[in-house]
Design a protein around this motif. Structure first.
Motif, PDB file in Angstrom:
ATOM      1  N   ASN A  52       4.455   2.619  -2.026  1.00 24.01           N
ATOM      2  CA  ASN A  52       5.423   1.563  -1.936  1.00 24.01           C
ATOM      3  C   ASN A  52       6.569   1.951  -2.865  1.00 24.01           C
ATOM      4  O   ASN A  52       6.604   2.403  -4.025  1.00 24.01           O
ATOM      5  CB  ASN A  52       4.646   0.385  -2.781  1.00 24.01           C
ATOM      6  CG  ASN A  52       5.507  -0.925  -2.438  1.00 24.01           C
ATOM      7  OD1 ASN A  52       6.441  -1.027  -3.209  1.00 24.01           O
ATOM      8  ND2 ASN A  52       5.071  -1.650  -1.781  1.00 24.01           N
ATOM      9  N   GLU A  93      -7.056  -8.173   6.761  1.00 16.84           N
ATOM     10  CA  GLU A  93      -7.666  -7.085   7.745  1.00 16.84           C
ATOM     11  C   GLU A  93      -9.271  -7.259   7.259  1.00 16.84           C
ATOM     12  O   GLU A  93      -9.945  -7.052   8.457  1.00 16.84           O
ATOM     13  CB  GLU A  93      -7.187  -5.825   7.363  1.00 16.84           C
ATOM     14  CG  GLU A  93      -5.780  -5.605   7.667  1.00 16.84           C
ATOM     15  CD  GLU A  93      -5.135  -4.377   7.536  1.00 16.84           C
ATOM     16  OE1 GLU A  93      -6.054  -3.508   7.799  1.00 16.84           O
ATOM     17  OE2 GLU A  93      -4.006  -4.190   7.300  1.00 16.84           O
ATOM     18  N   GLY A 137      -1.194   2.860   0.599  1.00 21.10           N
ATOM     19  CA  GLY A 137       0.089   1.963   0.757  1.00 21.10           C
ATOM     20  C   GLY A 137       0.587   1.546  -0.434  1.00 21.10           C
ATOM     21  O   GLY A 137       1.971   1.649  -0.628  1.00 21.10           O
ATOM     22  N   PHE A 138      -0.064   1.210  -1.320  1.00 25.36           N
ATOM     23  CA  PHE A 138       0.314   0.759  -2.584  1.00 25.36           C
ATOM     24  C   PHE A 138       1.172   2.159  -3.249  1.00 25.36           C
ATOM     25  O   PHE A 138       2.240   1.852  -3.883  1.00 25.36           O
ATOM     26  CB  PHE A 138      -0.704   0.321  -3.887  1.00 25.36           C
ATOM     27  CG  PHE A 138      -0.212  -0.196  -4.934  1.00 25.36           C
ATOM     28  CD1 PHE A 138       0.084  -1.596  -5.180  1.00 25.36           C
ATOM     29  CD2 PHE A 138      -0.380   0.629  -6.002  1.00 25.36           C
ATOM     30  CE1 PHE A 138       0.542  -1.979  -6.545  1.00 25.36           C
ATOM     31  CE2 PHE A 138       0.253   0.131  -7.344  1.00 25.36           C
ATOM     32  CZ  PHE A 138       0.536  -1.208  -7.469  1.00 25.36           C
ATOM     33  N   SER A 170      -0.510  -6.116  -1.487  1.00 21.46           N
ATOM     34  CA  SER A 170      -1.479  -5.348  -1.576  1.00 21.46           C
ATOM     35  C   SER A 170      -3.015  -5.882  -1.180  1.00 21.46           C
ATOM     36  O   SER A 170      -3.579  -5.819   0.114  1.00 21.46           O
ATOM     37  CB  SER A 170      -1.896  -4.067  -2.160  1.00 21.46           C
ATOM     38  OG  SER A 170      -0.574  -3.528  -2.265  1.00 21.46           O
ATOM     39  N   ARG A 177     -13.439  -5.412  -2.305  1.00 19.58           N
ATOM     40  CA  ARG A 177     -12.006  -5.800  -2.847  1.00 19.58           C
ATOM     41  C   ARG A 177     -12.005  -5.562  -4.512  1.00 19.58           C
ATOM     42  O   ARG A 177     -10.803  -5.410  -4.961  1.00 19.58           O
ATOM     43  CB  ARG A 177     -11.849  -7.426  -2.583  1.00 19.58           C
ATOM     44  CG  ARG A 177     -10.535  -7.823  -2.961  1.00 19.58           C
ATOM     45  CD  ARG A 177     -10.529  -9.069  -2.578  1.00 19.58           C
ATOM     46  NE  ARG A 177      -9.123 -10.032  -2.767  1.00 19.58           N
ATOM     47  CZ  ARG A 177      -8.493 -10.358  -3.835  1.00 19.58           C
ATOM     48  NH1 ARG A 177      -8.980 -10.316  -4.832  1.00 19.58           N
ATOM     49  NH2 ARG A 177      -7.333 -10.752  -3.495  1.00 19.58           N
ATOM     50  N   GLU A 202      -2.990  -8.204   2.035  1.00 20.03           N
ATOM     51  CA  GLU A 202      -3.216  -7.465   3.132  1.00 20.03           C
ATOM     52  C   GLU A 202      -4.564  -6.989   3.331  1.00 20.03           C
ATOM     53  O   GLU A 202      -4.840  -7.086   4.528  1.00 20.03           O
ATOM     54  CB  GLU A 202      -2.158  -6.390   3.184  1.00 20.03           C
ATOM     55  CG  GLU A 202      -0.540  -6.684   3.198  1.00 20.03           C
ATOM     56  CD  GLU A 202       0.158  -5.511   3.037  1.00 20.03           C
ATOM     57  OE1 GLU A 202      -0.553  -4.305   2.984  1.00 20.03           O
ATOM     58  OE2 GLU A 202       1.661  -5.643   3.249  1.00 20.03           O
ATOM     59  N   TYR A 203      -5.290  -6.615   2.344  1.00 24.95           N
ATOM     60  CA  TYR A 203      -6.477  -6.374   2.587  1.00 24.95           C
ATOM     61  C   TYR A 203      -7.643  -7.585   2.830  1.00 24.95           C
ATOM     62  O   TYR A 203      -8.289  -7.354   3.798  1.00 24.95           O
ATOM     63  CB  TYR A 203      -7.035  -5.624   1.048  1.00 24.95           C
ATOM     64  CG  TYR A 203      -8.601  -5.626   1.114  1.00 24.95           C
ATOM     65  CD1 TYR A 203      -9.245  -4.489   1.603  1.00 24.95           C
ATOM     66  CD2 TYR A 203      -9.365  -6.782   0.568  1.00 24.95           C
ATOM     67  CE1 TYR A 203     -10.706  -4.304   1.465  1.00 24.95           C
ATOM     68  CE2 TYR A 203     -10.923  -6.433   0.743  1.00 24.95           C
ATOM     69  CZ  TYR A 203     -11.361  -5.300   1.116  1.00 24.95           C
ATOM     70  OH  TYR A 203     -12.825  -5.178   1.198  1.00 24.95           O
ATOM     71  N   GLU A 247      -6.775   2.297   2.796  1.00 18.13           N
ATOM     72  CA  GLU A 247      -5.417   2.370   3.391  1.00 18.13           C
ATOM     73  C   GLU A 247      -4.365   1.656   2.540  1.00 18.13           C
ATOM     74  O   GLU A 247      -3.385   1.844   2.205  1.00 18.13           O
ATOM     75  CB  GLU A 247      -5.668   1.445   4.673  1.00 18.13           C
ATOM     76  CG  GLU A 247      -6.191   2.638   5.700  1.00 18.13           C
ATOM     77  CD  GLU A 247      -6.157   1.758   7.062  1.00 18.13           C
ATOM     78  OE1 GLU A 247      -6.153   0.539   6.915  1.00 18.13           O
ATOM     79  OE2 GLU A 247      -6.947   2.273   7.915  1.00 18.13           O
ATOM     80  N   LYS A 248      -5.157   0.424   1.985  1.00 20.72           N
ATOM     81  CA  LYS A 248      -4.115  -0.360   1.167  1.00 20.72           C
ATOM     82  C   LYS A 248      -3.796   0.381  -0.212  1.00 20.72           C
ATOM     83  O   LYS A 248      -2.507   0.164  -0.747  1.00 20.72           O
ATOM     84  CB  LYS A 248      -4.797  -1.770   0.551  1.00 20.72           C
ATOM     85  CG  LYS A 248      -5.032  -2.510   1.915  1.00 20.72           C
ATOM     86  CD  LYS A 248      -3.751  -2.804   2.848  1.00 20.72           C
ATOM     87  CE  LYS A 248      -4.169  -3.218   4.242  1.00 20.72           C
ATOM     88  NZ  LYS A 248      -2.923  -3.172   5.123  1.00 20.72           N
ATOM     89  N   TYR A 249      -4.826   1.106  -0.618  1.00 16.57           N
ATOM     90  CA  TYR A 249      -4.506   2.020  -1.936  1.00 16.57           C
ATOM     91  C   TYR A 249      -3.333   2.938  -1.765  1.00 16.57           C
ATOM     92  O   TYR A 249      -2.491   3.086  -2.650  1.00 16.57           O
ATOM     93  CB  TYR A 249      -5.598   2.556  -2.279  1.00 16.57           C
ATOM     94  CG  TYR A 249      -5.567   3.279  -3.610  1.00 16.57           C
ATOM     95  CD1 TYR A 249      -5.514   2.658  -5.062  1.00 16.57           C
ATOM     96  CD2 TYR A 249      -5.306   4.552  -3.553  1.00 16.57           C
ATOM     97  CE1 TYR A 249      -5.469   3.580  -6.212  1.00 16.57           C
ATOM     98  CE2 TYR A 249      -5.106   5.637  -4.748  1.00 16.57           C
ATOM     99  CZ  TYR A 249      -5.200   5.179  -5.902  1.00 16.57           C
ATOM    100  OH  TYR A 249      -5.170   5.587  -7.195  1.00 16.57           O
TER     101      TYR A 249
END
Length: 741
Positions: free
Chosen positions: A239, A275, A235-236, A268, A288, A271-272, A231-233
């Motif tokens: 961005n 969560e 989102g990045f 990013s 991570r 945020e990881y 998800e963070k990847y």
């Protein structure tokens, strides 16, 4: 899987059966799945035990794997395989089992791309497994053969799935034959002992406690942390700040690139962390780390582009500053050193502004590339400057040497080559001194500098030698010009008039000797202090009349000094005109100048004939003695004097009108032919003029003059006969010297 009842366990425990229609006799074992919900999340021991049992007793093990699970940790059974491999090496000896991974529901990704990934994962598992001492260096191939096949989705491509299964089934026919799936198996147990062997293997596996490992917490953390990381990847990548930054850096350098990119990356990752904070720490940290690697892999092209812009921009600024410094009068080495240091420092500042803190990327390659580009530019400019300097001084030498050398060779004499050597030494020293001063600003080693100066000296010498060779090619023209100048002009450089008093033989010899001097000077290059006897050889062989006669007399029995292609004491490289060529040139020179000498002799003889109009002294005495009576007659009859005077005037007029001296200058016969055609018209014209001027009213006087003239003609007939005889004697006396000559 039942399409109407849903998913549930279809195999419980281990089932065995004989394959129908496959030769030789083949037994198949069906095991429980390794991730079934019926045994729960903590009851995974049987999964490991059954997997190890299958590996221990089977020749071929088929492992079903969903296509989208390739590359995953738990879903691809990597922990299970790791544990099974570790225990198997400790409990059993190698027996060469074939592991066939059956990739289910194959996607569009080609099998050629999936297979290397799967093989690499299996090899990594094998390499990471702690091995007993006996198998410390044992490769994977000693225990297993790896095979990979792919099957399409049964639900979406049923016919293709069935066809692929049928093809896979065909591979099990004669599988133990050489080249088959189990063609190189080892440790084969006879069929009669298979039951006992399988029972013993199962007992060994049951007693091993290493296979009873819980995995629920780790599996949950693995799945959830991976989802968060994905998800963070995602989102990045979406961005807006990152997209704008990536787009901007493609077209040029971005100020504050590192600061902006670090901010987006840290956001990013933060945020990881927020969560995934409640999951297993080891899994969380590993995921991570994977997220960091993926993000850095994503931003690395942009970072490389930024460094590329930084490098190219710094290089362009360096070129401008370097050219400006050189045009400003700075020394080359000083300008290169100062500009290099300044702009390498400028690059370091720019890199510090673009650094990505999370990455440990090495910028030395980009920096080294910039330094190599700067050094290459400096080297190219240096080479261009040195070439320009060298060309400038070579051009000056060409201008300073070509003209003077040509003039010196044109006026060839004994001082020609000493003068050329003096000129060469003076101009070379001046050019070498100037170039040496100019090279002092390039900070070059003495060896290279000395080589360039020597090259300039060689160039100067080459200019002289080239000009000498060029002039030697025009030697015959120069010889004829010199001969013509000396032969046709006197010592005051005035055109020579052949009056008959000149010694043509001496003048010819002098002119030819001077031409021979020119030939001897041009025969060889004499820039060294070595003496030669070229002039003496040419003089003795070509000019000296006695020697020429002697050579002619003994040419059959003695050696001709010019019958050679080299001169004594002169290297071939310094020879401009060989002896044989000199002899040929001299022969051609004599032939082409012979006409000039002949013309001079003819002109001299014609001049003598023109000026020698009086008869010889003996003829004058004879005229006085033999013409005494006629002289006395003239004294007694004065009228004869008038008649003779009128006749003289008429003859003089005819002489002038016919230009008798000019006509006979080209020879007697041409003169007579020309006079025969001009005589009658000239006489008629002369009489016509006399008639027009002498018409008078007194005709009696005219008749009286005619009578007197007639009487005078009768009385002077004897005199004219005597005069004609005397005239013939004079003519004979004038022609007699021709025979003597």
């Amino acid at each position: 899987m039942d399409a109407f009842k849903g998913r549930s366990q279809t195999t419980k425990g281990i089932w065995m059966a004989k394959c129908a229609g496959i030769e030789p006799c083949t037994l198949v074992m069906d095991l429980e799945g390794t991730d079934g919900r019926e045994r729960g999340e903590d009851d995974t021991a049987f999964e490991k035990q059954s997997a190890l049992f299958a590996l221990a007793v089977s020749d071929i093990v088929l492992i079903n794997m969903w296509c989208h699970d390739i590359g995953r940790e738990q879903a691809a059974n990597k922990p299970l395989l790791k544990t099974v491999f570790q225990v198997m090496m400790r409990l059993f000896s190698p027996r060469k089992t074939t592991l066939m991974f059956v990739i289910r529901d194959k996607t569009r990704t080609p099998l050629e791309n999936l297979e290397p990934v799967l093989r690499e994962d299996i090899q990594k598992i094998w390499d990471s497994v702690p091995k007993p001492q006996a198998h410390k260096e044992t490769p994977l191939s000693e225990f297993f053969n790896l095979e990979v096949v792919a099957l399409s989705s049964y639900e979406e491509k049923e016919e293709q799935f069935k066809e692929q299964v049928a093809n896979l089934r065909q591979r099990f026919f004669h599988s133990i034959a050489p080249g088959g799936l189990a063609g190189d198996r080892r440790g084969v147990v006879p069929a009669s002992g298979f039951s006992f062997s399988a029972q013993q293997i199962w007992e060994v596996i049951k007693e091993n406690k290493d296979l009873d490992l819980p995995a629920h917490k780790v599996m949950v953390a693995t799945v959830r942390c991976e989802e968060i990381a994905n998800e963070k990847y995602a989102g990045f990548t979406a961005n807006e700040s990152w997209c704008l930054l990536e787009e901007a850096v493609q077209s040029g350098p971005v100020a504050g690139f590192g600061k902006k990119l670090n901010s987006i990356l840290y956001t990013s990752l933060t945020e990881y962390d927020a969560e995934a904070t409640y999951f297993d720490e080891g899994v969380r940290s590993a995921k991570r780390k994977q997220l960091e690697e993926k993000l850095l892999q994503l931003v690395q092209p942009a970072h490389h582009a930024m460094l590329g812009h930084l490098r190219s921009g710094t290089l362009e600024k360096f070129k401008e500053a370097f050219d400006k410094a050189l045009n400003g009068g700075d020394g080359f080495s000083v300008a290169a050193r100062n500009c290099t240091e300044a702009y390498m420092a400028l690059f370091d500042e720019g890199y510090a502004d673009a650094v990505v803190e999370l990455a440990n990327w090495d910028s030395s390659k980009v920096r080294d590339k910039l330094r190599r580009d700067i050094d290459a530019h400096v080297a190219s400019v240096r080479a261009a400057k040195l070439s320009e300097l060298t060309s400038s001084y070579e051009a000056k030498l060409n201008e300073a040497l070509s003209g003077p050398v040509e003039a010196l060779l044109d006026g060839a004499n004994n001082d020609t080559w000493p003068s050329i050597k003096k000129l060469l030494r003076r101009e070379t020293e001046s050019a070498v001194s100037g170039l040496s001063d100019a090279l002092s600003g390039f900070d070059m080693d003495e060896k290279t500098k000395e080589k360039m100066l020597t090259s300039l000296e060689d160039h100067a010498r080459g200019v002289v030698e080239a000009k000498a060779r060029e002039e030697a090619g025009r030697a015959l023209i120069r010889m004829k010009d010199r001969f013509s100048t000396l032969f046709s002009h006197d010592s005051d450089s005035m055109p020579r008039v052949w009056t008959g008093k000149e010694d043509i033989r001496a003048i010819t010899k002098t002119a030819r000797s001077a031409s021979l001097k020119l030939l001897s000077v041009m025969a060889a290059i004499r820039l060294d202090d070595n003496a030669d006897n070229i002039e003496n050889t040419l003089t003795s062989a070509l000019v000296d009349a006695k020697n020429n006669a002697a050579v002619t007399d003994r040419s059959i029995t003695t050696f001709d000094p010019l019958a050679s292609s080299t001169w004594e004491q002169v290297p071939p490289a310094k020879t401009l005109i060989t002896p044989v060529q000199c002899k040929s040139l001299w022969r051609q020179f004599r032939v082409e100048t012979e006409y000039t000498v002949t013309q001079a002799i003819s002109a001299q003889e014609a001049n003598k004939r023109t000026n020698n109009w009086l008869p010889p002294p003996w003829a004058i005495v004879a005229l006085i003695v033999l013409g005494f009576n006629e002289f006395m007659t003239l004294l007694r009859n004065p009228l004869y004097v008038g008649v003779i005077f009128v006749g003289f005037l008429i003859i003089k007029a005819l002489w002038v009108q016919l230009d008798i001296s000019g006509e006979f200058r080209n020879g007697a016969l041409p003169g007579l032919l020309s006079l025969s055609t001009k005589f009658l018209p000239t006489v008629m014209n002369l009489l016509r003029k006399l008639a027009e001027e002498g018409q008078m009213p007194a005709t009696n006087s005219s008749q009286t003059n005619q009578a007197v003239a007639s009487k005078s003609f009768q009385n002077g007939s004897s005199t004219s006969n005597m005069s004609s005889s005397a005239s013939s004697g004079i003519t004979a006396s004038e022609n007699s010297p021709k025979k003597g000559e």
